[in-house]
Design an enzyme around this catalytic site. Structure first.
Site, short mmCIF file in Angstrom:
data_model
loop_
_atom_site.label_atom_id
_atom_site.label_comp_id
_atom_site.label_asym_id
_atom_site.label_seq_id
_atom_site.Cartn_x
_atom_site.Cartn_y
_atom_site.Cartn_z
N GLY A 197 0.80 -1.20 0.00
CA GLY A 197 0.00 0.00 0.00
C GLY A 197 0.84 1.25 0.00
N SER A 198 0.35 2.29 0.67
CA SER A 198 1.09 3.54 0.90
C SER A 198 0.18 4.75 0.84
CB SER A 198 2.24 3.75 -0.11
OG SER A 198 3.14 2.67 -0.07
N ASN A 199 0.65 5.83 1.45
CA ASN A 199 0.08 7.16 1.28
C ASN A 199 1.18 8.07 0.75
OD1 ASN A 199 -2.34 6.35 2.75
ND2 ASN A 199 -1.16 6.65 4.63
N ASN A 250 -3.59 4.60 -2.77
CA ASN A 250 -3.75 3.33 -3.48
C ASN A 250 -5.07 3.15 -4.18
OD1 ASN A 250 -2.16 2.24 -0.61
ND2 ASN A 250 -1.09 2.32 -2.56
N HIS A 308 3.74 1.91 2.67
CA HIS A 308 3.38 0.79 3.54
C HIS A 308 3.98 -0.48 2.95
CE1 HIS A 308 -0.43 3.36 4.44
NE2 HIS A 308 0.62 3.76 5.15
#
Length: 756
Positions: free
Chosen positions: A214-216, A484, A237
C-alpha cells in the site's frame, strides 16, 4: 554500450572472489562509506561501478543474512538448503519452497535478461557490475564463520554473479503482478482424462489477500505551503520483514548525482527520496500490469491452442529443483504461449480444462528499465523532469509517483509499465466471460492473434505498453495525493478524465483510508498552510475514520444493553485513535473486522458526486450489536482486557523488550497503516508505515525529517536493529544529514574507503 559480461569478466579476477587485493588508481571499484546517526550510510564514488560497489557493501553490513537468503530464493534453491516443506514469503500469498523454486526456475529467462541488460545504459550496467563486486568484497572481508548467527557458517551464503542480480531485479519488477500468482503458474498442469470441466458460468478470479502493498503519498505546491515552496510527505506501507524492507542511503556519484532516500534489497541507488531540488515517493497503483487470456484448446491435444483457426503447440519449460542430499530432484514441465504462461487458481473455474486454459501475460516481465528511470529521477531538478523520466522509459513497474519541487509544483503520475490495452481494445478483444471478472482481472480472447497486446507498437513508446500520454498525470500548485485508489481522484475537488480500464476503475467507491486522507488533508489545509509540523500531525494523526462514522449510532444502540455495558463504556471513553495510549482501540477494531464487509452496513450508498463522504449512515441494527458481543468474547477468550492500551497490544519485540507501536489497519480508515499478526499476548506489525519522509526546501537545499519504523539493520544483535523503532514509538523524527556540514556533525566513526 558497455558489455555486462565484459564488466563481470574483469570482476572475476578481483579480490571479491578471493584473489589478492590490488587497488589500482584507475580501478572503477572504489567508494567511501560514512555512517551517521542511526547508521545511515552515505556512499560517495567517482564512478557508477563505485556507487554500486559501495551501496552493496554497506547494505550487506546491515542485512547480509537477509539478502543472502533472497539470492537463494531467486536462484530456486530454497528446497536444497531449507527443505521442500519450508515456506517462502513469495509475492502476496506465500508458497512452499518447492513451489517457489519451480516458479523462479521456470520464470527467470536468463538468456533474455542478459540480452536485455546489454541494452540498458552504461550507467545502469556499471551500477550492477559494481553491486556484484561490492557484495562479494563484503564476503571476502567477512568470512561466513564471522557472520551474524542467522547465517553463520551457512553453505548457502556465497559470492554472487551478474545472473543473481538479473534474477533479483526481475523478481522486484514482478512483485505486484506475476509474483502474486506464482503458485498458480508453478502448479499449472494439463488436465487428466478423468477431470471434469468446470462451469465457466461461475468463472471468478480471487481478490488479492489483505493486506496488499500500500502507501500514502502527498505533494503540496506553492498555493498550499507556508513558504511557497513544494513539500512532500512519503508514507509507503511495506513489509517489516524480508527483502522488501527499505534501507536508508545517501549516494553521491558522477556528474553531481546527490540523492538521499531508500531502496530495497539489491537496488544500487535510492528509488524513493530527494535531492536538493525535488523529492518523490511512491504508492502502489491500481493499474493492472498483466492480463489473462482465455485459450481455446485443440481437441486433439490439451497442450496446443487455437489461434486464428490454427493449432499452435505450447512451449514446454522443464525445470529440475535440487533437493537436500540423498533426495532426488523434483522435475516439472510447465507451459507457455504467445499470450504468456499457463496459470491456474485452485477452487475456481480458472483451471486448465479439456477445452479451455488461461495464460497470464505480464507487462513487467523483462522490465530492466527501472534502475535507469530512478537514476534519471535522482538527476531531476523539478517535477517536470521527473515526469519526463518516467514517461520516456515506462520503467516504473507498479507504483504511482508523487513529487514536489522547490519551485512549488506538485505532481501525481500514475504512469507505469501496463499492457497497451485501451477501452476499445478491451471491448473488441473481450470474451463472453470478461464482464463477469472485470472487477478483478482483464480477461482477453486468446483465439485471435490481433488480441496480443504485446505485438502492438506505438510511435515513441515501448512496444506492447500503454503510452504515457494515455495514462494519468497532473501537476498542480495546491496538492495531489494517493492512498492506493484509482487514478481518477488525486485531488478531492477535481476528478481526472476517464482513461482505459486497465488503469483502474473510474469514479468508484474509495477505500476508507483514501476517504480519511482527503478528510484530514482538507481539514488541515482549512486551518493553516502546510509546513513540517502540520505534515507530521497529518501523517501520524492516528485517527480512525470508521469510528467517526459509526460510533455515535453504535453507542446509542448500546444503551440499555446489560450484556454490552462494559464494552459500550470502554468505547464511549476511547479517543477514537490508535495511539499507544488509546484504550478501546482493540475492541473497536475487533468489532469492525466482523462488520465492515456487511451489505447492510450503511443507509446512504456511495454517491459519485460525494466520494469522500459516502457511503454513510451506519445501520446500528441488532446484528451489529451481536457482532460487538462476539468481539468482546473473542478478546476475553484471549485474556486481553477490553480497555487494554493499544501500545500494550501492538508491539515490536527487541530481545526481551517490547516496543509499543502506534497505527492500525487501513481497513478501518487509519492513515498510519500497520497491519499485524497475532503473537502471544497481542499483535505485532508485519506490514505498514515503513520509511516516512517529510521533505521541504530552503535556500541551501532539502529539509528532510524522516523515520524508518523498523530500523536499519535486520541483525538482532546490532545496535541499529530497533533504535529508530523506539523513535517511531515516541513519534520522534530524525533530520536527514544531507550537506557536508550536516554529515560531519552526525558522523559516527571514521569514513571507510573500500577499493580493489
Amino acid at each position: 554500450m558497455r558489455n555486462l559480461a565484459t564488466g563481470l569478466g574483469a570482476l572475476l579476477a578481483s579480490t571479491a572472489l578471493g584473489t589478492a587485493a590490488i587497488a589500482q588508481d584507475d580501478s572503477p571499484f572504489k567508494a567511501d562509506i560514512t555512517r551517521t546517526t542511526h547508521n545511515i550510510a552515505h556512499i560517495e564514488a567517482d564512478t557508477w561501478e563505485g556507487v554500486g560497489y559501495g551501496v552493496a557493501y554497506a547494505y550487506a553490513q546491515d542485512n547480509i543474512c537477509m539478502i543472502a537468503e533472497e539470492f537463494v530464493s531467486v536462484r530456486g534453491e530454497r528446497s536444497l538448503y531449507f527443505g521442500p516443506d519450508g515456506k517462502n514469503e513469495l509475492g502476496l500469498r506465500g508458497a512452499d519452497n518447492v513451489t517457489s523454486d519451480i516458479f523462479f526456475r521456470s520464470q527467470i529467462n536468463l538468456p533474455s535478461l542478459r540480452a536485455g541488460a546489454e541494452e540498458t545504459s552504461e550507467a545502469t550496467q556499471a551500477l550492477m557490475v559494481g553491486y556484484v563486486a561490492g557484495y562479494n568484497r563484503y564476503l571476502f572481508d567477512n568470512p561466513v564463520s564471522t557472520l551474524p548467527s542467522e547465517c553463520r557458517d551457512a553453505e548457502w551464503v556465497r559470492p554472487i554473479t551478474s545472473d543473481d542480480m538479473l534474477r533479483l531485479t526481475e523478481k522486484t519488477m514482478l512483485l505486484a503482478s506475476s509474483l502474486a500468482l506464482a503458485g498458480g503458474i508453478a502448479e499449472a498442469q494439463p488436465p487428466s482424462g478423468s477431470k471434469e470441466s468446470a462451469n465457466l458460468e461461475t468463472l471468478t478470479f480471487p481478490a488479492p489477500p489483505e493486506p496488499n502493498y500500500g502507501s500514502n503519498g502527498w505533494a503540496f505546491g506553492s498555493d498550499a505551503t507556508a513558504d511557497g515552496k513544494g513539500l512532500l510527505i512519503g508514507n509507503p506501507h511495506f513489509p517489516w520483514e524480508g527483502p522488501a524492507r527499505f534501507w536508508q542511503m545517501h549516494v553521491r556519484g558522477p556528474d553531481g548525482y546527490d540523492v538521499m532516500g531508500v531502496g530495497l534489497a539489491g537496488t544500487p541507488l535510492p528509488t524513493l527520496g530527494f535531492n536538493k531540488d525535488v523529492a518523490w515517493t511512491h504508492t502502489v497503483t491500481r493499474a493492472r500490469h498483466f492480463t489473462v487470456y482465455m485459450l481455446s484448446l485443440d481437441p486433439k491435444d490439451p497442450t496446443s491452442y487455437m489461434v486464428d483457426g490454427k493449432s499452435v503447440p505450447m512451449e514446454e519449460i522443464t525445470v529440475s529443483v535440487p533437493m537436500p542430499e540423498g533426495e532426488e530432484p523434483v522435475e516439472k514441465t510447465l507451459y507457455t504461449t504467445q499470450f504468456g504462461r499457463i496459470v491456474t487458481v485452485d477452487d475456481t473455474p480458472l483451471q486448465w480444462q479439456s477445452q479451455f486454459a488461461f495464460a497470464l501475460k505480464d507487462a513487467n516481465s523483462g522490465n530492466q528499465r527501472g534502475i535507469g528511470t530512478w537514476l534519471e529521477m535522482g538527476r531531476a531538478s523539478n517535477v517536470g523532469e521527473v515526469e519526463t523520466a518516467i514517461s520516456e522509459t515506462l520503467g516504473i513497474p507498479w507504483v504511482n509517483t508523487i513529487a514536489a519541487d522547490r519551485q512549488g509544483n506538485a505532481l501525481h503520475a500514475d504512469i507505469t509499465a501496463v499492457p497497451n490495452v485501451s477501452a476499445d481494445f478491451t471491448e473488441s478483444c473481450g470474451t463472453p466471460f470478461s464482464g463477469i471478472v472485470a472487477d478483478r482481472v482483464t480477461l482477453l480472447d486468446g483465439t485471435r492473434s490481433e488480441c496480443d497486446w504485446g505485438k502492438i507498437a506505438n510511435e515513441g513508446s515501448i512496444p506492447g505498453l500503454l503510452p504515457a500520454s494515455d495514462q494519468a498525470s497532473r501537476t498542480r500548485t495546491d496538492y495531489v495525493t494517493n492512498s492506493n485508489d484509482s487514478y481518477w481522484l488525486s485531488h478531492a475537488g477535481e476528478p481526472y478524465r476517464e482513461l482505459s480500464p486497465i488503469l483502474g476503475a473510474y469514479k468508484t467507491q474509495l477505500s476508507l483510508r483514501s476517504r480519511s486522507n482527503y478528510t484530514e488533508t482538507e481539514a488541515t489545509l482549512a486551518q493553516a498552510e502546510m509546513d513540517q509540523a502540520r505534515a507530521k500531525e497529518l501523517v501520524f494523526g492516528n485517527k480512525v475514520l470508521a469510528a467517526d462514522l459509526v460510533m455515535e449510532p453504535l453507542l446509542a444502540a448500546c444503551e440499555g444493553s446489560n450484556s454490552l455495558a462494559e464494552a459500550c463504556d470502554v468505547l464511549s471513553k476511547w479517543d477514537r485513535r490508535v495511539e499507544t495510549t488509546s484504550q478501546g482501540a482493540l475492541l473497536f477494531l475487533a468489532f469492525w473486522s466482523k462488520v465492515r464487509g456487511r451489505k447492510d452496513l450503511w443507509d446512504v450508498p456511495f454517491d459519485v458526486d460525494n466520494p469522500v463522504t459516502t457511503p454513510s449512515g451506519f445501520n446500528a441494527s441488532e446484528a451489529m450489536l451481536e457482532a460487538l458481543g462476539e468481539a468482546v468474547s473473542e478478546l476475553s477468550g484471549k485474556g486481553i482486557p477490553l480497555a487494554a492500551p493499544w501500545g500494550q497490544v501492538l508491539t515490536r519485540a527487541d530481545g526481551e523488550d517490547k516496543i509499543a507501536i502506534h497505527g492500525g489497519t487501513g481497513l478501518a480508515g487509519i492513515l498510519n497503516m500497520q497491519e499485524s499478526q497475532s503473537v502471544e499476548g497481542g499483535l505485532t506489525p508485519v506490514h505498514g508505515s515503513s520509511y516516512i519522509q517529510i521533505v521541504s526546501f530552503d535556500d541551501d537545499g532539502p529539509v528532510a525529517d524522516a523515520i524508518l519504523s523498523y530500523s536499519q539493520s535486520t541483525n538482532p544483535a546490532s545496535p541499529f536493529y530497533a533504535d529508530q523503532t523506539r523513535l517511531y514509538s515516541e513519534k520522534k523524527w530524525h533530520r536527514m544529514p544531507f550537506s557536508d556540514e550536516e554529515i560531519e556533525a552526525a558522523r559516527i566513526g571514521d569514513t571507510v574507503t573500500i577499493s580493489e
